[in-house]
Scaffold this motif. Structure first.
Motif, PDB file in Angstrom:
ATOM      1  N   VAL A   6      12.443-101.989 -76.134  1.00 12.34           N
ATOM      2  CA  VAL A   6      12.050-101.407 -77.418  1.00 12.34           C
ATOM      3  C   VAL A   6      11.703-102.537 -78.373  1.00 12.34           C
ATOM      4  CG1 VAL A   6      12.775 -99.955 -79.362  1.00 12.34           C
ATOM      5  CG2 VAL A   6      13.624 -99.459 -77.067  1.00 12.34           C
ATOM      6  N   ILE A   7      10.590-102.379 -79.073  1.00 14.88           N
ATOM      7  CA  ILE A   7      10.226-103.276 -80.173  1.00 14.88           C
ATOM      8  C   ILE A   7      10.104-102.404 -81.418  1.00 14.88           C
ATOM      9  CG2 ILE A   7       8.497-104.833 -81.137  1.00 14.88           C
ATOM     10  CD1 ILE A   7       7.604-105.497 -78.310  1.00 14.88           C
ATOM     11  N   GLU A   8      10.802-102.809 -82.475  1.00 16.47           N
ATOM     12  CA  GLU A   8      10.727-102.071 -83.739  1.00 16.47           C
ATOM     13  C   GLU A   8      10.051-102.957 -84.780  1.00 16.47           C
ATOM     14  OE1 GLU A   8      13.505 -98.983 -86.076  1.00 16.47           O
ATOM     15  OE2 GLU A   8      14.429-100.930 -85.688  1.00 16.47           O
ATOM     16  N   THR A   9       9.024-102.394 -85.431  1.00 19.23           N
ATOM     17  CA  THR A   9       8.269-103.159 -86.422  1.00 19.23           C
ATOM     18  C   THR A   9       8.171-102.375 -87.723  1.00 19.23           C
ATOM     19  OG1 THR A   9       6.146-102.207 -85.782  1.00 19.23           O
ATOM     20  CG2 THR A   9       6.835-104.213 -84.639  1.00 19.23           C
ATOM     21  N   ARG A  10       7.781-103.099 -88.750  1.00 19.11           N
ATOM     22  CA  ARG A  10       7.499-102.450 -90.025  1.00 19.11           C
ATOM     23  C   ARG A  10       5.977-102.290 -90.105  1.00 19.11           C
ATOM     24  NH1 ARG A  10      10.748-101.594 -93.909  1.00 19.11           N
ATOM     25  NH2 ARG A  10      12.192-103.223 -93.254  1.00 19.11           N
ATOM     26  N   LYS A  35       7.624 -92.918 -85.090  1.00 18.82           N
ATOM     27  CA  LYS A  35       7.564 -93.318 -86.492  1.00 18.82           C
ATOM     28  C   LYS A  35       8.913 -92.916 -87.073  1.00 18.82           C
ATOM     29  CE  LYS A  35       2.628 -92.583 -86.981  1.00 18.82           C
ATOM     30  NZ  LYS A  35       1.575 -91.811 -87.649  1.00 18.82           N
ATOM     31  N   VAL A  36       9.768 -93.895 -87.252  1.00 14.00           N
ATOM     32  CA  VAL A  36      11.145 -93.632 -87.641  1.00 14.00           C
ATOM     33  C   VAL A  36      11.223 -93.163 -89.090  1.00 14.00           C
ATOM     34  CG1 VAL A  36      13.458 -94.630 -87.831  1.00 14.00           C
ATOM     35  CG2 VAL A  36      11.948 -95.331 -85.978  1.00 14.00           C
ATOM     36  N   GLY A  37      10.442 -93.755 -89.944  1.00 17.87           N
ATOM     37  CA  GLY A  37      10.462 -93.449 -91.370  1.00 17.87           C
ATOM     38  C   GLY A  37      10.488 -94.743 -92.162  1.00 17.87           C
ATOM     39  N   SER A  38      10.105 -94.681 -93.402  1.00 20.79           N
ATOM     40  CA  SER A  38      10.035 -95.857 -94.278  1.00 20.79           C
ATOM     41  C   SER A  38       9.167 -96.951 -93.672  1.00 20.79           C
ATOM     42  CB  SER A  38      11.432 -96.409 -94.570  1.00 20.79           C
ATOM     43  OG  SER A  38      12.220 -95.444 -95.206  1.00 20.79           O
TER      44      SER A  38
END
Length: 171
Positions: A6-10, A35-38
């Motif tokens: 998993v890669i999480e980005t803004r 799209k997790v939010g914020s």
């Protein structure tokens, strides 16, 4: 042996950049993104453990602005239910959206039904009234024609009777 990465980005653009680099670096498959939010976006990969580690590392390194990468994770041999849940879990924001869409669809159907009732029924009634009015007008025209013919015949008969009498009176 499959593993999960998993890669999480803004931001979505950073996520796309990381996913492209990860897929080009190793033989991995993107199994989905959230799209997790914020502005947070998580991309999930699966493949052999060495390929997933290489892909995740390369994907994180390639993102142009390092502050856009929130985190990364590699899980060797994840429980199958974890992958299943990742693919099927809906976010809390989507559930009301689906409910709203369902409500909007129901509202649209109700509006269509009301419009059909309000618009089509009077149109049907108008057509029926028009047919009835036409039939009545035809009957009236026939009655007027027959009355006119009778009046004309009567007038002609009376003129014939009057003319001989007036001739007799003048002689």
């Amino acid at each position: 042996m499959n593993s999960l990465g998993v890669i999480e980005t803004r931001g979505l653009t950073a996520a796309i950049q990381a996913a492209d680099a990860a897929c080009k670096a190793a033989n991995v498959e993107i199994i989905g993104y959230r799209k997790v939010g914020s502005g947070l976006v998580s991309i999930c990969f699966q493949g052999e453990i060495s390929a997933v580690r290489t892909a995740i590392d390369h994907g994180v390194d390639v993102v142009s602005q390092k502050e856009l990468v929130i985190g990364s994770l590699v899980i060797a041999r994840p429980e199958p239910s974890v992958i299943t849940k990742l693919l099927t879990v809906k976010s809390k924001k989507k559930a009301p959206a689906i409910a709203e869409i369902t409500q909007e669809t129901a509202l649209e159907k109700a509006v269509e039904t009301v419009v059909e009732t309000i618009v089509e029924t009077p149109v049907k009634n108008e057509v029926e009234n028009l047919d009835i009015t036409k039939a009545v007008a035809d009957l009236q025209a026939q009655n007027i024609a027959s009355e006119t013919k009778a009046a004309t015949d009567k007038a002609q008969n009376s003129k014939k009777e009057i003319k001989p009498e007036s001739r007799k009176g003048k002689k």
